[in-house]
Design a protein around this motif. Sequence first.
Motif, PDB file in Angstrom:
ATOM      1  N   ILE A 567       0.779  -1.160  -0.026  1.00 35.16           N
ATOM      2  CA  ILE A 567       0.062  -0.277   0.139  1.00 35.16           C
ATOM      3  C   ILE A 567       0.757   1.180  -0.043  1.00 35.16           C
ATOM      4  O   ILE A 567       1.818   1.224   0.424  1.00 35.16           O
ATOM      5  CB  ILE A 567      -1.060  -0.065   1.272  1.00 35.16           C
ATOM      6  N   GLU A 568       0.393   2.366  -0.674  1.00 40.08           N
ATOM      7  CA  GLU A 568       1.205   3.612  -0.601  1.00 40.08           C
ATOM      8  C   GLU A 568       0.315   4.721   0.018  1.00 40.08           C
ATOM      9  O   GLU A 568      -0.479   5.378  -0.642  1.00 40.08           O
ATOM     10  CB  GLU A 568       1.504   3.680  -2.181  1.00 40.08           C
ATOM     11  N   PRO A 569       0.381   4.907   1.461  1.00 39.33           N
ATOM     12  CA  PRO A 569      -0.458   5.916   2.164  1.00 39.33           C
ATOM     13  C   PRO A 569      -0.207   6.941   1.649  1.00 39.33           C
ATOM     14  O   PRO A 569      -1.013   7.977   1.928  1.00 39.33           O
ATOM     15  CB  PRO A 569      -0.317   5.489   3.545  1.00 39.33           C
ATOM     16  N   ALA A 570       0.887   7.564   1.135  1.00 36.42           N
ATOM     17  CA  ALA A 570       1.495   8.800   1.006  1.00 36.42           C
ATOM     18  C   ALA A 570       2.346   8.443  -0.215  1.00 36.42           C
ATOM     19  O   ALA A 570       2.937   7.743  -0.487  1.00 36.42           O
ATOM     20  CB  ALA A 570       2.363   9.469   2.023  1.00 36.42           C
ATOM     21  N   ARG A 571       2.561   9.759  -1.020  1.00 38.09           N
ATOM     22  CA  ARG A 571       3.127   9.763  -2.479  1.00 38.09           C
ATOM     23  C   ARG A 571       4.819   9.196  -2.072  1.00 38.09           C
ATOM     24  O   ARG A 571       5.400   9.863  -1.240  1.00 38.09           O
ATOM     25  CB  ARG A 571       3.148  11.280  -2.969  1.00 38.09           C
ATOM     26  N   ASN A 572       5.319   8.268  -2.896  1.00 38.73           N
ATOM     27  CA  ASN A 572       6.447   7.762  -2.732  1.00 38.73           C
ATOM     28  C   ASN A 572       6.624   6.975  -1.516  1.00 38.73           C
ATOM     29  O   ASN A 572       7.911   6.805  -1.253  1.00 38.73           O
ATOM     30  CB  ASN A 572       7.464   8.695  -3.305  1.00 38.73           C
ATOM     31  N   PHE A 573       5.825   6.768  -0.706  1.00 35.50           N
ATOM     32  CA  PHE A 573       6.088   6.019   0.494  1.00 35.50           C
ATOM     33  C   PHE A 573       5.351   4.730   0.704  1.00 35.50           C
ATOM     34  O   PHE A 573       4.081   4.942   0.504  1.00 35.50           O
ATOM     35  CB  PHE A 573       5.783   6.805   1.751  1.00 35.50           C
ATOM     36  N   THR A 574       5.881   3.547   0.563  1.00 36.82           N
ATOM     37  CA  THR A 574       5.257   2.457   0.539  1.00 36.82           C
ATOM     38  C   THR A 574       5.410   1.416   1.678  1.00 36.82           C
ATOM     39  O   THR A 574       6.427   1.372   2.291  1.00 36.82           O
ATOM     40  CB  THR A 574       5.627   1.585  -0.916  1.00 36.82           C
ATOM     41  N   ILE A 575       4.452   0.840   2.207  1.00 37.43           N
ATOM     42  CA  ILE A 575       4.497  -0.296   3.075  1.00 37.43           C
ATOM     43  C   ILE A 575       3.939  -1.531   2.265  1.00 37.43           C
ATOM     44  O   ILE A 575       3.204  -1.759   1.777  1.00 37.43           O
ATOM     45  CB  ILE A 575       3.343  -0.092   4.235  1.00 37.43           C
ATOM     46  N   GLY A 576       4.786  -2.733   2.831  1.00 34.45           N
ATOM     47  CA  GLY A 576       4.691  -3.885   2.018  1.00 34.45           C
ATOM     48  C   GLY A 576       4.850  -5.058   3.073  1.00 34.45           C
ATOM     49  O   GLY A 576       5.773  -4.775   3.928  1.00 34.45           O
ATOM     50  N   VAL A 577       4.120  -6.020   2.977  1.00 30.64           N
ATOM     51  CA  VAL A 577       4.078  -7.261   3.882  1.00 30.64           C
ATOM     52  C   VAL A 577       4.277  -8.324   3.152  1.00 30.64           C
ATOM     53  O   VAL A 577       3.269  -8.543   1.989  1.00 30.64           O
ATOM     54  CB  VAL A 577       3.298  -7.336   5.179  1.00 30.64           C
ATOM     55  N   THR A 578       5.165  -9.421   3.001  1.00 36.48           N
ATOM     56  CA  THR A 578       5.534 -10.579   2.184  1.00 36.48           C
ATOM     57  C   THR A 578       5.473 -11.778   3.067  1.00 36.48           C
ATOM     58  O   THR A 578       6.508 -11.614   4.016  1.00 36.48           O
ATOM     59  CB  THR A 578       6.565 -10.194   1.473  1.00 36.48           C
ATOM     60  N   GLY A 579       4.853 -12.640   2.695  1.00 38.52           N
ATOM     61  CA  GLY A 579       5.147 -14.053   3.247  1.00 38.52           C
ATOM     62  C   GLY A 579       5.740 -14.869   2.001  1.00 38.52           C
ATOM     63  O   GLY A 579       5.218 -15.006   0.941  1.00 38.52           O
ATOM     64  N   THR A 580       6.753 -15.544   2.270  1.00 42.12           N
ATOM     65  CA  THR A 580       7.543 -16.765   1.374  1.00 42.12           C
ATOM     66  C   THR A 580       7.820 -17.858   1.925  1.00 42.12           C
ATOM     67  O   THR A 580       7.949 -18.019   3.075  1.00 42.12           O
ATOM     68  CB  THR A 580       8.747 -15.744   0.864  1.00 42.12           C
ATOM     69  N   PHE A 581       7.653 -18.722   0.936  1.00 42.26           N
ATOM     70  CA  PHE A 581       8.155 -20.063   1.472  1.00 42.26           C
ATOM     71  C   PHE A 581       9.201 -20.486   0.255  1.00 42.26           C
ATOM     72  O   PHE A 581       9.163 -20.362  -0.883  1.00 42.26           O
ATOM     73  CB  PHE A 581       7.181 -21.181   1.427  1.00 42.26           C
ATOM     74  N   ARG A 582      10.633 -20.772   0.808  1.00 40.20           N
ATOM     75  CA  ARG A 582      11.870 -21.002  -0.222  1.00 40.20           C
ATOM     76  C   ARG A 582      12.100 -22.475   0.225  1.00 40.20           C
ATOM     77  O   ARG A 582      12.528 -22.905   1.231  1.00 40.20           O
ATOM     78  CB  ARG A 582      12.806 -19.963   0.094  1.00 40.20           C
ATOM     79  N   ALA A 583      12.537 -23.256  -0.830  1.00 42.58           N
ATOM     80  CA  ALA A 583      13.176 -24.397  -0.825  1.00 42.58           C
ATOM     81  C   ALA A 583      14.676 -24.253  -1.498  1.00 42.58           C
ATOM     82  O   ALA A 583      14.788 -23.893  -2.723  1.00 42.58           O
ATOM     83  CB  ALA A 583      12.397 -25.660  -1.411  1.00 42.58           C
TER      84      ALA A 583
END
Length: 831
Positions: A567-583
């Motif tokens: 999400i980008e709550p303000a211009r050029n400021f981004t918040i991200g949440v990621t879930g990953t699984f790696r083998a």
Amino acid sequence: MKQRIFVIVLFLIGSATLFSQTKVSGKVLDSNSTPIPFANIVFKNSTIGTITDENGSFYMESDKNHTSISVSFVGFQTKSITLNKRTSYNMEITLEEEAAALDEVVIYKGKTSKKNNPAIDILRKIWEYRRENGIKKFKQYSYNKYEKLEFDINTIDSAFINSRIFNGMEFIFDDIDTSRITGKTYLPIFLNEAISTVYGDNTTNELKEVLKGNKNAGFSDNQTLIAFVKDLYSDYNVYDNYLKFFDKSFTSPLSRTGINVYNYVLTDSAYIDNKWCYNIIYYPRRKNELTFKGDFWVNDTTWAIKEINLEVTKSANINWVKDLYIEQEFKVLNDSIFLITKDYFQSDFAFNKKEKSRGIYGKRTTLYDDYKFDRKKDKKFYRSQVDPYNYDVYNREDSFWKNARMEELNKDEKKVYKLLDTLKTVKAFKRLYNIGTILASGYIEFNNFDFGPLFSTVGYNDIEGLRLRAGGRTYFSPNDRWRIEGYGAYGFKDNKFKYGLSGKILVDRKSRLIISGGNRRDVEQLGASLTNTNDVEGRSLASSSVIMTGDNNRLTSINLSAFNLQIEPARNFTIGVTGTFRALKPADRSLFSLDFIDPDTNEIRQEIKQTEISTRLTYTPGRKTTGYGVDRIVVNDGDYAQLFLNYSAGIKGLLESDFDYEKIQLYYRQPWNIGGFGVLNSSLELGKTYGTVPLGLLSVIPGNQTYLSIYNTFPLLNFYEFTTDTYASLHLEHNFNGRIFSRIPLLRKLNLRELVGLRGVWGELSDENIAMSAPSNIPLLAPDDEVYWEYSLGVGNIFKIFRIDFHFRGNYFDNPDARKFGVTGSFGFYF
């Protein structure tokens, strides 16, 4: 991406005419037939004029009828010439030296004196009473802005008109005319108009521009083209010491350092708007520097600039731009405040700077009106998000434009709107359009599906051998709210198939809430960067570079699944949440090992399975983007600061995950424009991993075994030469943009650019982490004794597209296979 094709198609199509009443061109010579550069030519009884170029040539026109011109230069007798017709081309004007001013001729034909020079005395007055733009003098302000962007093919001749490429499109050449600036024939082929209202608050440093209307000729999906041109022609203040165009800093003729790089000559005085003004001509002291030539009119009591013209000389160290011309006009409110009323910017984009070379004019005309001051608006007004695309704004009625324009379109500009609508029905044009699409985007269109990118079709590494890749994406428009991408690849040495598949959707356009996810099974060079992304479509250049130094066999087979909310709550400021699984496991265990000791069973394991949750904060002040769909294009790539903060947590037991750990990383990149001394790029990276993890989850200092210059890597480090769980890395690279080489006679004409680089890294690796990965065949070393460092010397702009860097290692010469010296290079199109 598709809008980029317009830049290519612009070289091939067009039609329209400009009309003017009086046109003159020619050369100014002395009695020995030697050209006189920077001589002053004006239509008599007017303030319309120009100066000759380095070869003594000039072109000038006016929309009024004039019967004579005046030609002058310090040390020569002023000459008046009668014009017997509206167009007088190829004139040859000889000026006679003044007998009493022969000494002055020596002074002003070359370098002018810095002492007893009335022009420099006036310049010092300008510094003393230096103006700020009037909008900075008030707490709040607003104004209306009308902006017109235009592209023209120039230097039209019979060979171009009769080219077979235009079969079926001959009608576009029905009307051509000449530029009022250069005298070249041209065809207007693209036009975009925009009306907006700009609001600002100097007490809170807020700024907001509200677009009221946008109209263009032929193509509606042109945001990238328009944004690209606006960035090239970014706003500037002629009173500033340096003016930035095309990613270069030019010394302003009004700069306090101007007397060191310019010659100044006081040539005339006259009334402008009932104010007595002086006219000063300026031109460069040296060739190949980023400077202008031109003139300006300045008031004799307020010392405010009334009009100014700036033109980049052909010798300036800038690529793909043959000519650049600027006009500004100002309205002076009082002794301390001026307001800009008109800004005209024209550049000639061409492959070379030869006089007869064909190119593209890019023009921007901006008019300012209806200034209002000290009308306060609350913070909600500035910070409220608006829909970046409003259908009504892009589809205004003709009546809106008739009332809103600050200057009328001429009859030929109006024709442009009809031209491209007609061209889109012509088969020959469609063929050119499709070719341009492939060259600009790298994709081949099939209705709503794009095949590509073509440039990543072939690769090579020691594990896969020859690698072929084919992929594609959905594409309905550049502003799609959802997109699916995928690829398949096959290695002819390991005989294995790889793939990647991802999808993303823009849920809310105002907050730019994006949901994405995908899966990738491929081979990858881990440790190509310290702050890795979880892009399932991504692949580092180090994984399949065709030419390597040393073996490229430490590749990892990766099975990556990711799910992301952003999400980008303000211009050029981004918040991200990621879930990953790696083998993770070695692509070829006989060559490379990721073996580690399982802390629960004390057995040796070959494969890592890891679930990770990460939260990212990204701030990119100054970044300019275009588009309002799920994918946006960055217009000013690399020309803005980047701040990245990442917190990741490994969760043991979730989806058979092996380890618990925490990792925090900080990345900060900042370009510094240092006026006439070039650009310094700097980046700082910090990171720490809390917990005991194996090699595949540690932070590998990014080496570079390719022959390509890749920023933020260490060109003399091999892959996996240094491994850390705590690190601090600093990279500095300065591009002098030819400032040094321009002072060396034998190198000056080559327009080369000098670069210097310095990079260093310090890191630690705990005994527990070393012990866990002891079974691997990689020696685990960290630069903890002292900071590892390298430096480099580079030469850029070789043949305008090539750069070569020479790298020197500073320490740790006893490391296995340590490289003391290396050479890398890169290709690129830079101004």
